[in-house]
Design a protein around this motif. Structure first.
Motif, PDB file in Angstrom:
ATOM      1  N   GLN A 136      13.511   9.655   0.282  1.00 58.59           N
ATOM      2  CA  GLN A 136      13.738   9.831  -1.155  1.00 58.59           C
ATOM      3  C   GLN A 136      14.727   8.797  -1.682  1.00 58.59           C
ATOM      4  O   GLN A 136      14.526   8.225  -2.764  1.00 58.59           O
ATOM      5  CB  GLN A 136      14.254  11.241  -1.443  1.00 58.59           C
ATOM      6  CG  GLN A 136      14.487  11.493  -2.935  1.00 58.59           C
ATOM      7  CD  GLN A 136      14.828  12.938  -3.243  1.00 58.59           C
ATOM      8  OE1 GLN A 136      14.557  13.841  -2.436  1.00 58.59           O
ATOM      9  NE2 GLN A 136      15.419  13.178  -4.391  1.00 58.59           N
ATOM     10  N   GLU A 137      15.785   8.532  -0.934  1.00 58.35           N
ATOM     11  CA  GLU A 137      16.771   7.537  -1.370  1.00 58.35           C
ATOM     12  C   GLU A 137      16.132   6.158  -1.498  1.00 58.35           C
ATOM     13  O   GLU A 137      16.393   5.428  -2.459  1.00 58.35           O
ATOM     14  CB  GLU A 137      17.929   7.496  -0.371  1.00 58.35           C
ATOM     15  CG  GLU A 137      18.823   8.730  -0.391  1.00 58.35           C
ATOM     16  CD  GLU A 137      19.910   8.650   0.660  1.00 58.35           C
ATOM     17  OE1 GLU A 137      20.129   7.545   1.215  1.00 58.35           O
ATOM     18  OE2 GLU A 137      20.542   9.682   0.947  1.00 58.35           O
ATOM     19  N   GLU A 176      13.848   6.127  -4.577  1.00 56.19           N
ATOM     20  CA  GLU A 176      14.648   6.109  -5.804  1.00 56.19           C
ATOM     21  C   GLU A 176      15.192   4.709  -6.069  1.00 56.19           C
ATOM     22  O   GLU A 176      15.226   4.245  -7.213  1.00 56.19           O
ATOM     23  CB  GLU A 176      15.797   7.114  -5.689  1.00 56.19           C
ATOM     24  CG  GLU A 176      15.351   8.565  -5.790  1.00 56.19           C
ATOM     25  CD  GLU A 176      16.480   9.540  -5.550  1.00 56.19           C
ATOM     26  OE1 GLU A 176      17.558   9.095  -5.052  1.00 56.19           O
ATOM     27  OE2 GLU A 176      16.311  10.738  -5.838  1.00 56.19           O
ATOM     28  N   GLU A 177      15.587   4.037  -5.004  1.00 56.26           N
ATOM     29  CA  GLU A 177      16.110   2.683  -5.143  1.00 56.26           C
ATOM     30  C   GLU A 177      15.023   1.730  -5.640  1.00 56.26           C
ATOM     31  O   GLU A 177      15.256   0.915  -6.544  1.00 56.26           O
ATOM     32  CB  GLU A 177      16.661   2.219  -3.797  1.00 56.26           C
ATOM     33  CG  GLU A 177      17.614   1.050  -3.879  1.00 56.26           C
ATOM     34  CD  GLU A 177      18.367   0.851  -2.574  1.00 56.26           C
ATOM     35  OE1 GLU A 177      18.157  -0.189  -1.937  1.00 56.26           O
ATOM     36  OE2 GLU A 177      19.146   1.749  -2.195  1.00 56.26           O
ATOM     37  N   ALA A 194      12.142   2.586  -7.222  1.00 54.60           N
ATOM     38  CA  ALA A 194      11.701   2.985  -8.560  1.00 54.60           C
ATOM     39  C   ALA A 194      12.685   2.541  -9.634  1.00 54.60           C
ATOM     40  O   ALA A 194      12.284   2.255 -10.771  1.00 54.60           O
ATOM     41  CB  ALA A 194      11.506   4.500  -8.623  1.00 54.60           C
ATOM     42  N   GLY A 195      13.945   2.457  -9.279  1.00 52.73           N
ATOM     43  CA  GLY A 195      14.952   2.034 -10.243  1.00 52.73           C
ATOM     44  C   GLY A 195      14.875   0.566 -10.615  1.00 52.73           C
ATOM     45  O   GLY A 195      15.563   0.118 -11.540  1.00 52.73           O
ATOM     46  N   ASN A 205       7.390   5.438 -11.875  1.00 53.14           N
ATOM     47  CA  ASN A 205       7.817   6.809 -12.103  1.00 53.14           C
ATOM     48  C   ASN A 205       7.791   7.563 -10.776  1.00 53.14           C
ATOM     49  O   ASN A 205       6.735   7.700 -10.159  1.00 53.14           O
ATOM     50  CB  ASN A 205       6.892   7.496 -13.112  1.00 53.14           C
ATOM     51  CG  ASN A 205       7.252   8.962 -13.309  1.00 53.14           C
ATOM     52  OD1 ASN A 205       8.423   9.324 -13.367  1.00 53.14           O
ATOM     53  ND2 ASN A 205       6.240   9.808 -13.392  1.00 53.14           N
ATOM     54  N   LEU A 206       8.947   8.018 -10.324  1.00 54.28           N
ATOM     55  CA  LEU A 206       9.047   8.760  -9.069  1.00 54.28           C
ATOM     56  C   LEU A 206       9.142  10.251  -9.366  1.00 54.28           C
ATOM     57  O   LEU A 206      10.035  10.696 -10.080  1.00 54.28           O
ATOM     58  CB  LEU A 206      10.272   8.313  -8.269  1.00 54.28           C
ATOM     59  CG  LEU A 206      10.572   9.114  -6.996  1.00 54.28           C
ATOM     60  CD1 LEU A 206       9.426   9.007  -5.985  1.00 54.28           C
ATOM     61  CD2 LEU A 206      11.886   8.655  -6.357  1.00 54.28           C
ATOM     62  N   THR A 263       9.499  13.868  -7.387  1.00 51.94           N
ATOM     63  CA  THR A 263       9.824  14.487  -6.102  1.00 51.94           C
ATOM     64  C   THR A 263       9.495  15.971  -6.180  1.00 51.94           C
ATOM     65  O   THR A 263       9.987  16.676  -7.057  1.00 51.94           O
ATOM     66  CB  THR A 263      11.312  14.294  -5.758  1.00 51.94           C
ATOM     67  OG1 THR A 263      11.610  12.893  -5.726  1.00 51.94           O
ATOM     68  CG2 THR A 263      11.628  14.891  -4.401  1.00 51.94           C
TER      69      THR A 263
END
Length: 253
Positions: free
Chosen positions: A50-51, A54-55, A57-58, A64-65, A67
């Motif tokens: 997930q980390e 997120e990195e 997707a940012g 668009n992530l 979860t």
């Protein structure tokens, strides 16, 4: 703390900026982040995956992530082809034919970027003849490519499988990091990677070119054109496993 190195961040950001011009959805099925661990639902790899996502997707407003907790959305997960966690799908909204299970790190990072680009672009890296053949498939093809992040030989096969899934609604592709799911090593009798399994009928150990992967797909789907040529299992481009590997994912079922 960033998951990616500065060099990886620079390369990924450059590719996303150049090619991601349409909205792409990454849907990660994982465990709840409440901090409560339920026996049998442990998933040490879920947090790091997930980390990482997120990195990534940012880096683009087009990514668009989502979860989702697997255990409270099992019907949706199964409809999306998610059979183990962490697992995520990549596609335009509503599409889930490109799937990744485990951590897309190290030499698998280009595979993740490739999936994002395939979802965003209308063009395809596949040859015209390949595109024509997979579009004419009468039977669905489910391609599984088993990989490890350290292998030099897995990337091209995984990217070709994902490109075929992006090209045809008859094709779905799973890229599976067996380091996260070591139970699959014995289940599929894996001794080296990549291993490609199609529809549970055809299995090949070693790297596959686009042309050879197409032939394997045609074999697995019963296309007459593929029946005349024998395909030898085991190429020279294979990374033998260290069978002491241990993972932290959660198989379902």
């Amino acid at each position: 703390m960033p998951v990616l190195s500065l060099e990886e961040l620079s390369i990924v950001r450059q590719h996303l900026g150049a090619y991601i011009r349409r909205d792409v959805t990454v849907t990660l099925y994982s465990t709840s982040s409440t901090g409560i661990i339920i026996p049998g639902r442990e998933c040490a790899a879920c947090g790091p995956v997930q980390e990482l996502l997120e990195e990534v997707a940012g880096m683009s407003t087009r990514l668009n992530l989502e979860t989702i907790d697997y255990y409270t959305h099992q019907i949706d997960a199964q409809a999306s082809g998610i059979t183990r966690i962490p697992g995520f799908t990549v596609g335009r909204p509503g599409e889930h034919r490109m799937r990744y299970f485990g951590m897309p790190a190290q030499r698998q990072m280009p595979v993740l970027v490739s999936a994002l680009v395939r979802a965003a672009e209308r063009s395809s890296p596949l040859k015209l003849e390949t595109r024509r053949r997979i579009r004419r498939l009468r039977e669905e093809a489910h391609i599984q490519v088993f990989v490890t992040p350290e292998s030099d030989h897995c990337g091209d096969t995984a990217m070709a499988a994902l490109a075929m899934a992006a090209e045809s609604p008859k094709v779905s592709a799973d890229v599976i990091d067996i380091g996260t799911f070591p139970n699959l090593i014995e289940l599929y009798k894996i001794r080296g990677v990549p291993v490609t399994v199609i529809n549970g009928r055809v299995s090949f150990t070693g790297a596959l070119s686009e042309a050879l992967l197409l032939k394997q797909v045609l074999r697995a789907t019963g296309e007459a054109e593929a029946g005349a040529e024998q395909i030898v299992d085991y190429s020279n481009e294979v990374t033998m496993l260290n069978l002491g590997v241990r993972g932290a994912g959660t198989p379902i079922g």
